[in-house]
Scaffold this motif. Structure first.
Motif, short mmCIF file in Angstrom:
data_model
loop_
_atom_site.label_atom_id
_atom_site.label_comp_id
_atom_site.label_asym_id
_atom_site.label_seq_id
_atom_site.Cartn_x
_atom_site.Cartn_y
_atom_site.Cartn_z
N GLU A 18 44.77 -19.59 -25.00
CA GLU A 18 44.33 -18.22 -24.68
C GLU A 18 43.33 -18.28 -23.46
OE1 GLU A 18 43.33 -16.35 -28.36
OE2 GLU A 18 45.74 -16.38 -28.58
N THR A 19 43.02 -17.10 -23.01
CA THR A 19 42.31 -16.80 -22.15
C THR A 19 41.10 -15.84 -22.25
OG1 THR A 19 43.54 -14.99 -21.04
CG2 THR A 19 43.91 -17.59 -20.31
N THR A 20 39.93 -16.08 -21.70
CA THR A 20 38.86 -14.91 -21.83
C THR A 20 38.82 -14.03 -20.68
OG1 THR A 20 37.71 -16.58 -23.36
CG2 THR A 20 36.41 -14.62 -22.22
N SER A 21 39.03 -12.84 -20.69
CA SER A 21 39.10 -12.20 -19.20
C SER A 21 38.10 -10.99 -19.25
CB SER A 21 40.49 -11.58 -19.48
OG SER A 21 40.76 -10.82 -18.55
N LYS A 22 37.40 -10.94 -18.16
CA LYS A 22 36.30 -9.68 -17.81
C LYS A 22 36.94 -9.15 -16.85
CE LYS A 22 32.15 -12.39 -18.69
NZ LYS A 22 30.73 -12.89 -18.27
N PRO A 23 37.46 -7.95 -16.93
CA PRO A 23 37.81 -7.05 -15.95
C PRO A 23 36.60 -6.51 -14.97
CG PRO A 23 38.21 -5.97 -17.67
CD PRO A 23 37.55 -7.13 -18.16
N TYR A 24 36.73 -6.52 -13.59
CA TYR A 24 35.33 -6.08 -12.82
C TYR A 24 35.58 -4.65 -12.62
CZ TYR A 24 33.69 -10.94 -12.40
OH TYR A 24 33.61 -12.12 -12.55
N GLU A 25 36.76 -3.89 -12.98
CA GLU A 25 37.07 -2.52 -12.44
C GLU A 25 37.22 -2.26 -10.95
OE1 GLU A 25 38.27 -0.88 -14.89
OE2 GLU A 25 37.51 -2.09 -16.61
N GLN A 26 37.32 -3.45 -10.44
CA GLN A 26 37.20 -3.46 -8.88
C GLN A 26 38.84 -4.09 -8.35
OE1 GLN A 26 34.16 -5.79 -7.49
NE2 GLN A 26 33.11 -3.67 -6.88
N VAL A 27 39.08 -3.57 -7.17
CA VAL A 27 40.07 -4.15 -6.27
C VAL A 27 39.64 -4.57 -4.94
CG1 VAL A 27 42.25 -3.19 -5.10
CG2 VAL A 27 41.59 -2.32 -7.47
N ALA A 28 40.25 -5.81 -4.73
CA ALA A 28 39.96 -6.25 -3.05
C ALA A 28 40.95 -5.59 -2.27
CB ALA A 28 39.77 -7.80 -3.14
N ILE A 29 40.64 -5.02 -1.20
CA ILE A 29 41.53 -4.48 -0.29
C ILE A 29 41.61 -5.47 1.09
CG2 ILE A 29 42.34 -2.62 1.34
CD1 ILE A 29 41.04 -0.85 -0.67
N ILE A 30 42.44 -5.97 1.42
CA ILE A 30 42.41 -7.14 2.57
C ILE A 30 43.18 -6.64 3.65
CG2 ILE A 30 41.96 -8.93 1.00
CD1 ILE A 30 44.84 -10.01 2.26
N SER A 31 42.65 -6.76 4.84
CA SER A 31 43.34 -6.57 6.29
C SER A 31 42.73 -7.38 7.30
CB SER A 31 43.25 -5.16 6.45
OG SER A 31 44.04 -4.75 7.72
N THR A 32 43.61 -7.43 8.46
CA THR A 32 43.01 -8.25 9.78
C THR A 32 42.74 -7.19 10.62
OG1 THR A 32 44.67 -9.93 8.92
CG2 THR A 32 43.75 -9.94 11.23
N LEU A 33 41.48 -7.40 11.41
CA LEU A 33 41.06 -6.30 12.18
C LEU A 33 40.66 -6.79 13.59
CD1 LEU A 33 37.62 -5.36 9.91
CD2 LEU A 33 40.12 -4.22 9.85
N GLU A 34 40.38 -6.19 14.57
CA GLU A 34 39.91 -6.50 15.72
C GLU A 34 38.71 -5.60 16.10
OE1 GLU A 34 42.59 -7.08 19.00
OE2 GLU A 34 44.23 -7.90 17.57
N SER A 35 37.70 -6.18 16.82
CA SER A 35 36.45 -5.30 16.83
C SER A 35 36.18 -5.25 18.43
CB SER A 35 35.24 -5.72 16.04
OG SER A 35 35.01 -7.07 16.50
N GLN A 36 35.34 -4.45 18.98
CA GLN A 36 34.85 -4.58 20.30
C GLN A 36 34.14 -5.58 20.65
OE1 GLN A 36 32.47 -0.97 20.54
NE2 GLN A 36 33.34 -0.40 22.53
N LEU A 37 33.22 -6.14 20.02
CA LEU A 37 32.55 -7.28 20.34
C LEU A 37 33.06 -8.63 19.67
CD1 LEU A 37 28.73 -5.65 19.63
CD2 LEU A 37 30.28 -5.78 21.80
N ALA A 38 32.81 -9.76 20.26
CA ALA A 38 33.29 -11.07 19.77
C ALA A 38 32.40 -11.34 18.42
CB ALA A 38 32.96 -12.03 20.88
N HIS A 39 33.19 -11.85 17.55
CA HIS A 39 32.49 -12.44 16.30
C HIS A 39 31.39 -13.28 16.49
CE1 HIS A 39 35.41 -15.36 15.85
NE2 HIS A 39 36.46 -14.54 15.66
#
Ligand SMILES: Cc1cc2nc3c(=O)[nH]c(=O)nc-3n(C[C@H](O)[C@H](O)[C@H](O)COP(=O)(O)OP(=O)(O)OC[C@H]3O[C@@H](n4cnc5c(N)ncnc54)[C@H](O)[C@@H]3O)c2cc1C
Length: 439
Positions: free
Chosen positions: A205-226
Motif C-alpha cells: 500500500e502507499t501513503t499519499s498526500k496530494p498538494y492540490e498543485q500542478v507543475a507546468i514545465i516549458s523551455t524559455l529564452e530570455s533577453q539576458l544571459a542566465h
C-alpha cells in the motif's frame, strides 16, 4: 460443427497469445527502464550478474514517460555516482552546470544565494534534459550484458521456490500480436514509476498526500544571459524555478494551484509569458520565447514498505516527491548506490541475492537519508509552495536566517548537493566491481 468451431477458436487464441519460456533464470529482474531502472542496470553490470530489464516503451519513443520533455538538476552527489559509472564526461557534454542558486520570495526581503565557489566545488549540480540522458543511458546499457525486453511489460508476478516469477507481455504496445513469456529472478527491482504495477501486484500500500498543485514545465529564452544561475522564486501563485540550459535556454517549472493550472495551460503564449513575467520579474530581462507546455500533478506518494520477499521498490516506485527541491532522482540514485553495495556484499559472502537479511540491511541503510529528504521536501512544499500570505513571514524568516546563519545554509547546500545518507561505494567514487584491488 461444434468441434470445428472450438478448434478454430483454440487456433486463434494460440495466435494471439504465444507462451514461451525464457531460457534463463536471472539474478536480478529490473522492471522499468526509466532513469532509475537504466542507471541501476548499468551499475550492476560491474558485478557480472545475470540481469534483465523489462520496459514497455522503445528507447526512441517520444511517448516514453521516463525520458520526456523534463529537464532535471543532477546534484553534485549524483554526478559523483555517474563518475563512478564512468558516465560523467558524457553527461557533462549535454549538461549545463549550475554555478549558483538564487532563492527569493516575491515582494519580500528574503533572498538567499548558494555559490559553488563558497563550497569549493566547480558546480552545485548539472541540468540535463531527460531525452538527452536517455540516449546516454541506452548507449551505455547496450554495451553491457544486460538482457532487455522492450517493448514488454510485466503482467503477473508470483513467489516461487527461491525465486520471483514474472509473466511478461511482449510487443505490449501493439495489441494485434500479443505473446507472453515467463521468467524468474532471485530478486525483482520495481523501477516502474509512481504508478508502479509491481507495487500493486505485491499488494504494497502507499501513503499519499496530494498538494492540490500542478507543475507546468516549458523551455524559455530570455533577453539576458542566465550565466549558469538557477533561480527559485516563491510567488503568490506558487514557486517558479528556472534552471539554466545550453544555448542560453531555460527550463521552467511553475508550480501552481490545480484550480488555475488549466487556464494557464490554455492561454496563448503572449498571455502566459506576461503572467509568468509578472511573477518572476525581470532578473533575466524579457522572456522572448516559450516552448510547448506540459503539466504534472503533484503528490507525495510513499510506499508503506520498500521491500517484500525477493522484491525491492526503487526510485519513484518507492517515493515520488514534490519537485520543489529537485530531489526525486537524486534520492533514487542513492538507493541504487546502496543496493549495489548490498548485492556486492552478497556475492562476496555467498549470500542469497534476495534474502530477507540482505533486504533488511538495504532498508536500514537507506532509512535515515530517505526520511530526511522526504520530510525536508514535504516541509518545503508546504511552506514555500503555499501561496498563503500567513506563511510569507516564516518563509521570509527562513530565507533571511539562511543568509545569516552559515550552518543553516550549509544544511540547505548539503541537501541541494545530494550528499546525504550512508557513503556507499559509488558515492565515494569507487567502482562496484568485485575486484578486491578496489576495496
Ligand atoms: C516537473 C518535475 C521536475 C523534476 N525535477 C527534478 C530535479 O531537478 N532533480 C531530481 O533529482 N528529480 C527531479 N524530478 C523527479 C525525477 O524526474 C524522477 O524522480 C525520476 O525521473 C524518476 O525516475 P524513475 O525511473 O523512478 O521513474 P519513471 O521515470 O516514471 O520510469 C518508470 C519506467 O517504468 C516503466 N514501466 C511502467 N509500467 C511498467 C510495467 N508494468 N512493466 C515494465 N515497465 C513499466 C515506464 O515506461 C518508465 O520507463 C522532477 C520531477 C518532475 C515531475
Amino acid at each position: 460443427m461444434h468441434q470445428k468451431l472450438s478448434q478454430t477458436l483454440k487456433l486463434l487464441c494460440q495466435k494471439a497469445t504465444k507462451l514461451t519460456t525464457d531460457e534463463g533464470v536471472y539474478d536480478v529482474a529490473i522492471v522499468g527502464g526509466g532513469m532509475i531502472g537504466s542507471s541501476l542496470a548499468i551499475a550492476l553490470s560491474a558485478l557480472a550478474l545475470k540481469v534483465v530489464v523489462i520496459e514497455p516503451y522503445p528507447q526512441t519513443s517520444e511517448l516514453a514517460p521516463g525520458f520526456d520533455a523534463r529537464a532535471i538538476a543532477l546534484s553534485w552527489g549524483s554526478m559523483r555516482i555517474f563518475k563512478s559509472l564512468v558516465l560523467d564526461k558524457l553527461i557533462e557534454e549535454i549538461a549545463t552546470p549550475i554555478s549558483s542558486i538564487h532563492v527569493s520570495d516575491k515582494g519580500h526581503l528574503g533572498i538567499t544565494r548558494l555559490k559553488a565557489k563558497q563550497l569549493n566545488v566547480s558546480a552545485l549540480g548539472q541540468v540535463v534534459e531527460l531525452a538527452d540522458m536517455g540516449k546516454i543511458l541506452f548507449k551505455a546499457l547496450a554495451k553491457t550484458n544486460t538482457k532487455q525486453y522492450c517493448p514488454a511489460k510485466v503482467v503477473e508476478m508470483q513467489l516461487q521456490d527461491g525465486y520471483r516469477g514474472l509473466s511478461i507481455e511482449l510487443d505490449c504496445l501493439d495489441s494485434s500480436t500479443k505473446s507472453t513469456l515467463d521468467l524468474k529472478a532471485k530478486l525483482v527491482v520495481a523501477a516502474d514509476g509512481n504508478q508502479s504495477a509491481i507495487r500493486a501486484m505485491a499488494g504494497i500500500e502507499t501513503t499519499s498526500k496530494p498538494y492540490e498543485q500542478v507543475a507546468i514545465i516549458s523551455t524559455l529564452e530570455s533577453q539576458l544571459a542566465h550565466n549558469n544561475v538557477a533561480f527559485e522564486r516563491f510567488t503568490e501563485s506558487g514557486p517558479v524555478a528556472f534552471l539554466p540550459l545550453s544555448s542560453n535556454r531555460i527550463s521552467m517549472v511553475w508550480m501552481v494551484d490545480k484550480t488555475v493550472s488549466e487556464a494557464l495551460l490554455e492561454v496563448d503564449e503572449a498571455e502566459f509569458i506576461s503572467q509568468l513575467q509578472r511573477q518572476f520579474g525581470y532578473r533575466l530581462g524579457r522572456i522572448t520565447r516559450l516552448g510547448k507546455r506540459f503539466s504534472y500533478p503533484l503528490n507525495l506518494v510513499t510506499a508503506n514498505s520498500c521491500t517484500q520477499s525477493r522484491l525491492v521498490l526503487l526510485g519513484n516506485a518507492a517515493q515520488s516527491l514534490h519537485p520543489i527541491a529537485g530531489q526525486g532522482f537524486n534520492l533514487g540514485i542513492r538507493d541504487i548506490a546502496c543496493l549495489g553495495d548490498v548485492l556486492r556484499k552478497a556475492l562476496l559472502e555467498n549470500i542469497d541475492l534476495g534474502s530477507a537479511e540482505l533486504l533488511e540491511e538495504y532498508v536500514l541503510s537507506r532509512s535515515s537519508d530517505k526520511s530526511q529528504v522526504i520530510n525536508f521536501t514535504d516541509a518545503a512544499a508546504r511552506l514555500f509552495a503555499n501561496p498563503s500570505k500567513l506563511l510569507s513571514v516564516p518563509r521570509n524568516t527562513a530565507l533571511i536566517m539562511m543568509n545569516f546563519i552559515p550552518e543553516l545554509r550549509s544544511h540547505l547546500a548539503e541537501a541541494a548537493m545530494g550528499i546525504g545518507g550512508r557513503q556507499s561505494r559509488l558515492v565515494r567514487g569507487l567502482p562496484l566491481t568485485l575486484n578486491r584491488r578496489y576495496n
